[in-house]
Scaffold this active site. Structure first.
Site, PDB file in Angstrom:
ATOM      1  N   ARG A 123      12.975 -22.482   9.210  1.00 17.87           N
ATOM      2  CA  ARG A 123      12.483 -22.031   7.892  1.00 17.87           C
ATOM      3  C   ARG A 123      10.987 -22.251   7.691  1.00 17.87           C
ATOM      4  NH1 ARG A 123      17.686 -24.119   6.341  1.00 17.87           N
ATOM      5  NH2 ARG A 123      19.061 -22.395   5.745  1.00 17.87           N
ATOM      6  N   LYS A 145      -0.658 -12.056   7.714  1.00 18.45           N
ATOM      7  CA  LYS A 145       0.369 -11.072   8.069  1.00 18.45           C
ATOM      8  C   LYS A 145       0.868 -11.348   9.480  1.00 18.45           C
ATOM      9  CE  LYS A 145      -0.577  -6.815   5.488  1.00 18.45           C
ATOM     10  NZ  LYS A 145      -0.936  -5.389   5.668  1.00 18.45           N
ATOM     11  N   GLU A 187     -11.642  -1.930  14.111  1.00 12.04           N
ATOM     12  CA  GLU A 187     -11.321  -2.646  12.874  1.00 12.04           C
ATOM     13  C   GLU A 187     -12.585  -3.020  12.108  1.00 12.04           C
ATOM     14  OE1 GLU A 187      -8.505  -2.941  11.537  1.00 12.04           O
ATOM     15  OE2 GLU A 187      -6.964  -2.853  13.105  1.00 12.04           O
ATOM     16  N   LYS A 229     -12.871  -9.084   5.377  1.00 12.68           N
ATOM     17  CA  LYS A 229     -11.429  -9.351   5.377  1.00 12.68           C
ATOM     18  C   LYS A 229     -11.089 -10.543   4.472  1.00 12.68           C
ATOM     19  CE  LYS A 229      -7.123  -8.956   6.972  1.00 12.68           C
ATOM     20  NZ  LYS A 229      -6.731  -8.977   8.384  1.00 12.68           N
ATOM     21  N   GLU A 239      -0.807  -8.078  -0.789  1.00 10.21           N
ATOM     22  CA  GLU A 239      -0.956  -6.626  -0.730  1.00 10.21           C
ATOM     23  C   GLU A 239      -0.290  -5.909  -1.910  1.00 10.21           C
ATOM     24  OE1 GLU A 239      -0.446  -3.136   2.624  1.00 10.21           O
ATOM     25  OE2 GLU A 239      -0.621  -5.205   3.297  1.00 10.21           O
ATOM     26  N   ARG A 243      -5.747  -5.224  -1.313  1.00 12.10           N
ATOM     27  CA  ARG A 243      -5.581  -5.484   0.119  1.00 12.10           C
ATOM     28  C   ARG A 243      -5.067  -4.255   0.868  1.00 12.10           C
ATOM     29  NH1 ARG A 243      -2.939 -10.670   3.323  1.00 12.10           N
ATOM     30  NH2 ARG A 243      -3.080  -9.718   5.389  1.00 12.10           N
ATOM     31  N   ASN A 247      -5.666  -1.063   5.189  1.00 11.72           N
ATOM     32  CA  ASN A 247      -4.834  -0.203   6.022  1.00 11.72           C
ATOM     33  C   ASN A 247      -5.464   1.160   6.287  1.00 11.72           C
ATOM     34  OD1 ASN A 247      -2.315  -1.754   6.541  1.00 11.72           O
ATOM     35  ND2 ASN A 247      -2.238  -1.796   4.311  1.00 11.72           N
ATOM     36  N   HIS A 250      -4.586   3.157   9.409  1.00 16.45           N
ATOM     37  CA  HIS A 250      -3.424   2.564  10.048  1.00 16.45           C
ATOM     38  C   HIS A 250      -2.148   3.382   9.867  1.00 16.45           C
ATOM     39  CE1 HIS A 250      -6.165  -0.713  10.585  1.00 16.45           C
ATOM     40  NE2 HIS A 250      -5.262  -1.471  11.155  1.00 16.45           N
ATOM     41  N   HIS A 254      -0.632   3.831  13.329  1.00  8.86           N
ATOM     42  CA  HIS A 254       0.668   3.259  13.655  1.00  8.86           C
ATOM     43  C   HIS A 254       1.677   4.347  14.021  1.00  8.86           C
ATOM     44  CE1 HIS A 254       0.089  -0.845  11.410  1.00  8.86           C
ATOM     45  NE2 HIS A 254      -0.648  -0.733  12.496  1.00  8.86           N
ATOM     46  N   HIS A 267      -4.134  -0.240  20.119  1.00  9.07           N
ATOM     47  CA  HIS A 267      -4.178  -0.303  18.662  1.00  9.07           C
ATOM     48  C   HIS A 267      -5.525   0.191  18.138  1.00  9.07           C
ATOM     49  CE1 HIS A 267      -3.523  -1.626  14.577  1.00  9.07           C
ATOM     50  NE2 HIS A 267      -4.641  -2.352  14.631  1.00  9.07           N
TER      51      HIS A 267
END
Length: 370
Positions: A123, A145, A187, A229, A239, A243, A247, A250, A254, A267
């Protein structure tokens, strides 16, 4: 150098944490002793090649700890539930418990996998991100993330799990192949487009110094890009608002990576193509001029990043965008540039508009611009 002398940016979030810039690998142990007096066991997760380069340096400061090393092959295939299961089995065999500290030593794939493991093992156990690639240093190690991939899409299974700290040693960039540098540049250019027009001009003016790996220019590049960032994540950790702007490119990128099964496109290459596709779409929506689109395209080409992809099916790529995590109620939510230095969340992009943007970056010719 002492802890007080290293450059530090604080991520202000529900649980704040520092991003150390220019912090030597071998001095991480000193930081751990000063901040975490109950750590006895450390699990370092990394790639084979990264371990060969940097494990010994990192271990110079970790002699007082019981340390185990878990190495995975390079590539997005490492971010899988199967690999997570293998990692869990090994961790239990090593005697990991709730006080074990995970160190993610490597790039974005390692940060994602190690971070997701730390978030779910018993956990949740503590995590330190030690990014060794440009992409990880300016982007993926910051913000909490973490995720693994699923056949349905990239990073479908994930969580927000901030580290205790991000430990960035600039010297790890010296051995980075240029292909890996390009991933980070994509990026960093994205950060400039969404939030810092001066940083965009910095990339335009410092082309040769960046290509020649001038240490002072690279330090400034990493620091300024990381600051974008950090600033955005500090405003919106989970997000729910601003935020999402991170993306940019992306949703397109993606979908392309997933369609190509993470082979034949990195990527950063996916993000590069996605940035230009988003720029074309933004032009169609009236958010950005053609001159600004050309500036984006020229900058990507300047650093060897692709602006077209060969032989893909725009309809299939559109279909792949349906699993994007930003989508709401069946509507595609896209991030689009608004000039250079700003971006917006658009909920009104139609499928024909998105298809037209894809068609601008898909080539059927033998020669692909790069």
């Amino acid at each position: 150098m002492s802890l007080a002398e290293w450059q530090k940016i604080e991520v202000r979030a529900d649980r704040s944490y520092p991003v150390f810039l220019g912090a030597p690998l071998q001095e991480l142990g000193e930081y751990l002793h000063s901040q975490m007096d109950d750590v006895e066991h450390i699990l370092i997760i990394t790639h084979h090649s990264v371990a060969d380069l940097y494990f010994d340096r990192l271990m110079e400061g970790l002699q007082d700890y019981r340390v185990n090393l878990f190495k995975i092959p390079a590539g997005e295939e490492g971010k899988s539930l199967e690999r997570l299961s293998q990692l869990t089995t090994s961790a239990l065999r090593y005697g990991a418990d709730r006080k074990t500290l995970v160190i993610a030593l490597g790039g974005g794939v390692i940060g994602d996998l190690a971070g997701f493991f730390a978030s779910v093992f018993m956990r949740g156990i503590r995590l330190i991100q030690v990014p060794t690639t440009l992409l990880a240093q300016v982007d993926s190690s910051i913000g909490g993330k973490v995720a693994v991939n699923h056949p349905a899409g990239k990073n479908i299974l994930g969580s927000f799990y901030p580290p205790q700290a991000v430990w960035t040693d600039f010297t790890t960039l010296e051995s980075l192949p240029w292909g890996e540098v390009e991933n980070g540049l994509a990026e960093s250019i994205k950060h400039a487009i969404i939030a810092d027009s001066d940083l965009f001009e910095f990339f335009e003016k410092q082309e040769q110094s960046i290509k020649q790996r001038d240490p002072s220019v690279w330090r400034e590049m990493v620091a300024r890009s990381s600051a974008v960032k950090v600033r955005i994540v500090s405003q919106d950790e989970r997000e729910q608002g601003v935020r999402a702007l991170l993306n940019l490119g992306h949703s397109f990128g993606h979908a392309l990576e997933t369609e190509m099964n993470y082979r034949g496109v990195t990527h950063g290459q996916g993000v590069s193509i996605g940035l230009l596709a988003a720029a074309y779409l933004a032009n169609a929506k009236g958010f950005i001029t053609l001159d600004e689109v050309d500036r984006v395209k020229h900058l990507l080409i300047t650093f060897g990043l692709p602006t077209v992809i060969k032989g893909q099916d725009s309809q299939a790529l559109l279909q792949g965008m349906k699993t994007d995590k930003k989508n709401q109620g069946g509507r595609k939510i896209l991030i689009l540039p608004k000039g250079i230095g700003q971006a917006v969340v658009s909920k009104e992009c139609t499928d024909p508009e998105i298809l037209a943007a894809w068609d601008q970056v898909i080539s059927s010719d033998d020669e692909v611009e790069s």
